[in-house]
Design an enzyme around this catalytic site. Structure first.
Site, PDB file in Angstrom:
ATOM      1  N   ARG A  28      -1.566  -6.198  -8.261  1.00 62.09           N
ATOM      2  CA  ARG A  28      -0.289  -6.939  -7.973  1.00 62.09           C
ATOM      3  C   ARG A  28      -0.324  -7.959  -8.906  1.00 62.09           C
ATOM      4  O   ARG A  28       1.037  -8.338  -9.168  1.00 62.09           O
ATOM      5  CB  ARG A  28      -0.729  -7.692  -6.543  1.00 62.09           C
ATOM      6  CG  ARG A  28      -0.809  -6.685  -5.130  1.00 62.09           C
ATOM      7  CD  ARG A  28      -1.006  -7.341  -4.188  1.00 62.09           C
ATOM      8  NE  ARG A  28      -2.419  -7.750  -4.308  1.00 62.09           N
ATOM      9  CZ  ARG A  28      -2.888  -8.423  -3.290  1.00 62.09           C
ATOM     10  NH1 ARG A  28      -2.560  -8.637  -2.287  1.00 62.09           N
ATOM     11  NH2 ARG A  28      -4.115  -8.725  -3.412  1.00 62.09           N
ATOM     12  N   HIS A  54       0.706  -1.089   0.158  1.00 63.23           N
ATOM     13  CA  HIS A  54       0.200  -0.271  -0.153  1.00 63.23           C
ATOM     14  C   HIS A  54       0.736   1.184  -0.055  1.00 63.23           C
ATOM     15  O   HIS A  54       0.656   2.381  -0.754  1.00 63.23           O
ATOM     16  CB  HIS A  54      -0.882  -0.100   1.292  1.00 63.23           C
ATOM     17  CG  HIS A  54      -1.694  -1.072   1.241  1.00 63.23           C
ATOM     18  ND1 HIS A  54      -2.168  -1.838   2.529  1.00 63.23           N
ATOM     19  CD2 HIS A  54      -2.754  -1.393   0.564  1.00 63.23           C
ATOM     20  CE1 HIS A  54      -3.045  -2.598   2.487  1.00 63.23           C
ATOM     21  NE2 HIS A  54      -3.448  -2.513   1.094  1.00 63.23           N
ATOM     22  N   LYS A 105     -17.744  -6.842   7.570  1.00 57.50           N
ATOM     23  CA  LYS A 105     -16.097  -7.359   7.881  1.00 57.50           C
ATOM     24  C   LYS A 105     -15.705  -7.514   9.062  1.00 57.50           C
ATOM     25  O   LYS A 105     -16.352  -6.668  10.001  1.00 57.50           O
ATOM     26  CB  LYS A 105     -14.924  -6.742   6.972  1.00 57.50           C
ATOM     27  CG  LYS A 105     -15.108  -7.134   5.469  1.00 57.50           C
ATOM     28  CD  LYS A 105     -13.819  -6.351   4.896  1.00 57.50           C
ATOM     29  CE  LYS A 105     -13.553  -6.682   3.387  1.00 57.50           C
ATOM     30  NZ  LYS A 105     -12.574  -6.112   2.715  1.00 57.50           N
ATOM     31  N   SER A 144      -2.496  -7.702   3.325  1.00 58.71           N
ATOM     32  CA  SER A 144      -2.868  -7.630   4.834  1.00 58.71           C
ATOM     33  C   SER A 144      -3.336  -8.803   5.432  1.00 58.71           C
ATOM     34  O   SER A 144      -2.719  -9.079   6.671  1.00 58.71           O
ATOM     35  CB  SER A 144      -3.962  -6.446   5.004  1.00 58.71           C
ATOM     36  OG  SER A 144      -3.644  -5.269   4.492  1.00 58.71           O
TER      37      SER A 144
HETATM   38  O1  PNS Z   1      -8.831  -3.183   0.456  1.00 62.01           O
HETATM   39  P1  PNS Z   1      -9.843  -3.829  -0.246  1.00 62.01           P
HETATM   40  O2  PNS Z   1     -10.650  -4.653   0.772  1.00 62.01           O
HETATM   41  O3  PNS Z   1      -9.614  -4.595  -1.725  1.00 62.01           O
HETATM   42  O4  PNS Z   1     -10.940  -2.494  -0.636  1.00 62.01           O
HETATM   43  C1  PNS Z   1     -12.316  -2.735  -1.241  1.00 62.01           C
HETATM   44  C2  PNS Z   1     -12.968  -1.617  -1.145  1.00 62.01           C
HETATM   45  C3  PNS Z   1     -12.953  -0.890   0.165  1.00 62.01           C
HETATM   46  C4  PNS Z   1     -12.301  -0.459  -2.066  1.00 62.01           C
HETATM   47  C5  PNS Z   1     -14.486  -1.784  -1.854  1.00 62.01           C
HETATM   48  O5  PNS Z   1     -14.966  -3.016  -1.200  1.00 62.01           O
HETATM   49  C6  PNS Z   1     -15.225  -0.594  -1.632  1.00 62.01           C
HETATM   50  O6  PNS Z   1     -15.194   0.278  -2.368  1.00 62.01           O
HETATM   51  N1  PNS Z   1     -16.344  -0.567  -0.997  1.00 62.01           N
HETATM   52  C7  PNS Z   1     -17.370   0.488  -0.773  1.00 62.01           C
HETATM   53  C8  PNS Z   1     -18.680   0.051  -0.961  1.00 62.01           C
HETATM   54  C9  PNS Z   1     -18.858   0.147  -2.586  1.00 62.01           C
HETATM   55  O7  PNS Z   1     -18.887   1.354  -3.058  1.00 62.01           O
HETATM   56  N2  PNS Z   1     -19.415  -0.964  -3.288  1.00 62.01           N
HETATM   57  C10 PNS Z   1     -19.491  -0.996  -4.650  1.00 62.01           C
HETATM   58  C11 PNS Z   1     -18.101  -1.042  -5.361  1.00 62.01           C
HETATM   59  S1  PNS Z   1     -17.921  -2.646  -6.151  1.00 62.01           S
END
Ligand code: PNS
Length: 171
Positions: A98, A25, A49, A136
């Protein structure tokens, strides 16, 4: 001949769980911060989560490890990302990739966000190959078994992981 361009304040959002922030990150944050006037690192407060660190702990760690970068803002959100980006008047969503296995998920997410907010552009940055295996979840697993995470996370995060797992073990 170069044409004169209208100057605009470029704001990007780098969203994620950051549970906790890793060197992978950090690589994206450092590189993305050079491309925008302001980079908002936005931590998702996802109630479905079960994160190891609370939202406040994750934001605190992010603030500590990015304190040397002048144009970073750390924030939390519990809305749709597309709405959050609109509210912040950001033009860009930054995501790190990645490997090819990340791509399918990221493509779905970028397409969904484009549908919900066509004004926001998702930009992908390739993670430095030296961190291509890093996540993570992996860091938490290593720390859980008391393994060495020093090259995988910043010293502040390393200390927070030790503290967290010691607390869980009642030490
Ligand atoms: O680090 P991560 O867990 O891969 O991040 C995922 C994240 C937080 C970017 C994604 O889950 C997100 O944007 N969640 C917010 C809800 C949302 O907007 N969902 C629709 C988009 S698919």
């Amino acid at each position: 001949m170069r044409t004169e361009q209208k100057s605009t304040y470029r704001v990007a959002v780098y969203p994620g769980s950051f549970d906790p922030v890793t060197m992978g990150h950090m690589d994206i944050i450092t590189r993305a911060s050079k491309q925008f006037d302001l980079l908002i690192v936005a931590v998702l407060n996802n109630l479905s989560k079960n994160p190891l660190f609370s939202l406040e702990e994750r934001k605190d760690l992010l603030r500590k490890v990015t304190s040397h970068l002048p144009n970073i803002e750390v924030d939390g959100f519990r809305d749709l990302l597309a709405n959050y980006v609109r509210e912040k008047e950001a033009q860009v969503i930054v995501r790190g990739i990645r490997s090819v296995t990340d791509f399918e998920y990221e493509l779905t997410m970028a397409s969904t966000n484009h549908k919900l907010n066509p004004d926001a552009e998702t930009i992908f940055m390739m993670t430095n190959p030296k961190y291509s295996y890093l996540s993570s979840s992996l860091v938490k697993e290593i720390a859980h078994f008391n393994g060495d995470t020093t090259d995988l996370v910043s010293p502040e995060v390393d200390a927070a992981l030790r503290k967290k797992f010691n607390e869980k073990a009642g030490l």
